[in-house]
Motif scaffolding. Structure first.
Motif, mmCIF file in Angstrom:
data_model
loop_
_atom_site.group_PDB
_atom_site.id
_atom_site.type_symbol
_atom_site.label_atom_id
_atom_site.label_comp_id
_atom_site.label_asym_id
_atom_site.label_seq_id
_atom_site.Cartn_x
_atom_site.Cartn_y
_atom_site.Cartn_z
ATOM 1 N N GLY A 291 0.815 -1.216 0.000
ATOM 2 C CA GLY A 291 0.000 0.000 0.000
ATOM 3 C C GLY A 291 0.852 1.271 0.000
ATOM 4 N N PRO A 292 1.787 1.396 0.937
ATOM 5 C CA PRO A 292 2.619 2.612 0.962
ATOM 6 C C PRO A 292 3.507 2.753 -0.276
ATOM 7 C CG PRO A 292 2.718 1.456 3.065
ATOM 8 C CD PRO A 292 1.992 0.549 2.124
ATOM 9 N N LEU A 293 3.638 1.686 -1.050
ATOM 10 C CA LEU A 293 4.466 1.738 -2.266
ATOM 11 C C LEU A 293 3.618 1.987 -3.512
ATOM 12 C CD1 LEU A 293 6.925 -1.167 -1.370
ATOM 13 C CD2 LEU A 293 7.303 1.297 -1.186
ATOM 14 N N GLY A 294 2.345 2.369 -3.315
ATOM 15 C CA GLY A 294 1.535 2.815 -4.452
ATOM 16 C C GLY A 294 0.552 1.797 -4.980
ATOM 17 N N PHE A 295 0.336 0.699 -4.263
ATOM 18 C CA PHE A 295 -0.614 -0.318 -4.721
ATOM 19 C C PHE A 295 -1.935 -0.197 -3.960
ATOM 20 C CE2 PHE A 295 3.190 -1.760 -6.572
ATOM 21 C CZ PHE A 295 2.823 -2.501 -7.680
ATOM 22 N N ALA A 296 -3.015 -0.385 -4.695
ATOM 23 C CA ALA A 296 -4.361 -0.264 -4.135
ATOM 24 C C ALA A 296 -5.121 -1.561 -4.393
ATOM 25 C CB ALA A 296 -5.080 0.905 -4.808
ATOM 26 N N PRO A 297 -6.173 -1.824 -3.638
ATOM 27 C CA PRO A 297 -6.962 -3.032 -3.897
ATOM 28 C C PRO A 297 -7.494 -3.029 -5.325
ATOM 29 C CG PRO A 297 -7.606 -2.022 -1.818
ATOM 30 C CD PRO A 297 -6.668 -1.060 -2.481
ATOM 31 N N ALA A 298 -7.430 -4.172 -5.988
ATOM 32 C CA ALA A 298 -7.990 -4.281 -7.335
ATOM 33 C C ALA A 298 -9.510 -4.190 -7.242
ATOM 34 C CB ALA A 298 -7.576 -5.605 -7.966
ATOM 35 N N PRO A 299 -10.161 -3.686 -8.292
ATOM 36 C CA PRO A 299 -11.631 -3.631 -8.237
ATOM 37 C C PRO A 299 -12.218 -5.047 -8.185
ATOM 38 C CG PRO A 299 -10.801 -2.973 -10.412
ATOM 39 C CD PRO A 299 -9.609 -3.149 -9.535
ATOM 40 N N PRO A 300 -13.416 -5.178 -7.621
ATOM 41 C CA PRO A 300 -13.992 -6.522 -7.468
ATOM 42 C C PRO A 300 -14.292 -7.216 -8.797
ATOM 43 C CG PRO A 300 -15.507 -4.807 -6.699
ATOM 44 C CD PRO A 300 -14.208 -4.131 -6.996
ATOM 45 N N THR A 301 -14.274 -6.434 -9.895
ATOM 46 C CA THR A 301 -14.503 -7.031 -11.221
ATOM 47 C C THR A 301 -13.250 -7.734 -11.758
ATOM 48 O OG1 THR A 301 -14.068 -4.798 -12.026
ATOM 49 C CG2 THR A 301 -16.368 -5.509 -11.979
ATOM 50 N N THR A 302 -12.126 -7.566 -11.080
ATOM 51 C CA THR A 302 -10.893 -8.266 -11.468
ATOM 52 C C THR A 302 -10.673 -9.378 -10.442
ATOM 53 O OG1 THR A 302 -10.007 -6.211 -12.367
ATOM 54 C CG2 THR A 302 -8.439 -7.975 -11.975
ATOM 55 N N ILE A 303 -10.639 -10.607 -10.919
ATOM 56 C CA ILE A 303 -10.778 -11.746 -10.003
ATOM 57 C C ILE A 303 -9.577 -12.683 -10.099
ATOM 58 C CG2 ILE A 303 -12.208 -13.777 -9.487
ATOM 59 C CD1 ILE A 303 -14.477 -11.974 -10.984
ATOM 60 N N MET A 304 -9.001 -12.959 -8.947
ATOM 61 C CA MET A 304 -7.891 -13.912 -8.850
ATOM 62 C C MET A 304 -8.397 -15.180 -8.181
ATOM 63 S SD MET A 304 -4.590 -14.528 -9.006
ATOM 64 C CE MET A 304 -3.451 -15.707 -8.304
ATOM 65 N N PRO A 305 -8.551 -16.260 -8.931
ATOM 66 C CA PRO A 305 -9.084 -17.485 -8.320
ATOM 67 C C PRO A 305 -8.122 -18.033 -7.268
ATOM 68 C CG PRO A 305 -8.949 -17.667 -10.744
ATOM 69 C CD PRO A 305 -8.199 -16.439 -10.343
ATOM 70 N N GLY A 306 -8.676 -18.529 -6.189
ATOM 71 C CA GLY A 306 -7.870 -19.218 -5.179
ATOM 72 C C GLY A 306 -7.121 -18.296 -4.238
ATOM 73 N N GLU A 307 -7.447 -17.001 -4.239
ATOM 74 C CA GLU A 307 -6.751 -16.077 -3.347
ATOM 75 C C GLU A 307 -7.749 -15.197 -2.611
ATOM 76 O OE1 GLU A 307 -4.029 -15.209 -1.998
ATOM 77 O OE2 GLU A 307 -2.553 -16.404 -3.060
ATOM 78 N N ASP A 308 -7.353 -14.740 -1.425
ATOM 79 C CA ASP A 308 -8.130 -13.748 -0.692
ATOM 80 C C ASP A 308 -8.213 -12.479 -1.559
ATOM 81 O OD1 ASP A 308 -9.032 -11.771 0.966
ATOM 82 O OD2 ASP A 308 -7.493 -12.071 2.521
ATOM 83 N N PRO A 309 -9.423 -12.025 -1.943
ATOM 84 C CA PRO A 309 -9.536 -10.855 -2.813
ATOM 85 C C PRO A 309 -8.834 -9.623 -2.249
ATOM 86 C CG PRO A 309 -11.689 -11.869 -2.471
ATOM 87 C CD PRO A 309 -10.723 -12.585 -1.572
ATOM 88 N N ALA A 310 -8.708 -9.537 -0.935
ATOM 89 C CA ALA A 310 -8.058 -8.365 -0.332
ATOM 90 C C ALA A 310 -6.562 -8.321 -0.649
ATOM 91 C CB ALA A 310 -8.261 -8.376 1.179
ATOM 92 N N ARG A 311 -6.016 -9.438 -1.104
ATOM 93 C CA ARG A 311 -4.579 -9.484 -1.427
ATOM 94 C C ARG A 311 -4.289 -9.227 -2.893
ATOM 95 N NH1 ARG A 311 -0.861 -11.718 1.777
ATOM 96 N NH2 ARG A 311 0.080 -12.948 0.109
ATOM 97 N N LEU A 312 -5.339 -9.047 -3.707
ATOM 98 C CA LEU A 312 -5.113 -8.729 -5.122
ATOM 99 C C LEU A 312 -5.025 -7.204 -5.254
ATOM 100 C CD1 LEU A 312 -4.754 -9.744 -8.006
ATOM 101 C CD2 LEU A 312 -7.231 -9.540 -8.309
#
Ligand code: COA
Length: 171
Positions: free
Chosen positions: A117-138
């Motif tokens: 987060g402090p390095l410029g990364f934000a949560p991906a929108p819920p329409t972008t989906i990573m199977p098998g992972e906690d969505p909060a980590r995408l």
């Protein structure tokens, strides 16, 4: 002290050993590895950190082309730093130097929001989906384009990646 350079063809074995120390050998069971299986990394974006005398590889970052829905994106990672060398800015330096070489593609990663987060990364929108992972980590690089909507899939065999890291389907 350390410095950064482009990953060289002979770095592979030292990188694999470093990643085993950084993440543990069970790292290969992670969902992100399924997206990399059998697909070459984007060579132009891969960076390593080495000790000041150049003798020891102490950090690595790589990117993979991935398909998202009908479009393309880049998957950042693994980003790994030698356990004994952490907290000295190596991870941050690898991230910044490699991101500076990315052109016109969304950069996604699966990782700890507290670090990225402090390095410029934000949560991906819920329409972008990573199977098998906690969505909060995408996460997505907020300085780049927004990610395509859809499910992350391995980059199709036979497609190619351009030198800028922008992925393009073969004719
Ligand atoms: C995550 C990693 C790449 C960071 O590398 P590094 O060279 O130590 O990173 P930097 O020196 O640039 O940054 C260190 C800072 O990040 C913080 N940090 C490291 N991991 C963190 C995490 N998971 N959550 C929150 N903060 C974290 C450190 O506390 C430190 O903070 P400070 O600068 O205020 O002291 C390295 O710890 C690593 O390889 N870890 C193994 C993989 C892993 O656990 N990844 C988790 C993120 S996906």
């Amino acid at each position: 002290m350390f410095h950064l350079r482009a990953e060289a063809p002979g770095d592979g074995p030292a990188i694999e050993q470093l990643l085993d120390r950084a993440f543990g050998p069970e790292r290969r069971a992670k969902a992100s590895y399924a997206l990399r299986d059998g697909v070459p990394a984007v060579a132009e974006l891969a960076r390593v950190a080495v000790t000041a005398d150049g003798g020891r590889l102490v950090g690595t970052v790589r990117y993979w082309p991935i398909a998202v829905g009908e479009d393309a994106a880049l998957l950042l990672g693994p980003l790994g730093v030698e356990p004994a060398r952490r907290g000295r800015g190596i991870g941050r330096a690898l991230l910044r130097a490699s991101l500076a070489a990315v052109r016109a593609r969304a950069v996604l990663l699966v990782g700890d929001p507290a670090y990225y987060g402090p390095l410029g990364f934000a949560p991906a929108p819920p329409t972008t989906i990573m199977p098998g992972e906690d969505p909060a980590r995408l996460l997505v690089d907020a300085a780049g384009p927004p990610p395509p909507a859809g499910t992350l899939r391995p980059w199709p065999a036979g497609a190619r990646a351009t030198p800028t890291g922008a992925a393009a389907a073969a004719e």
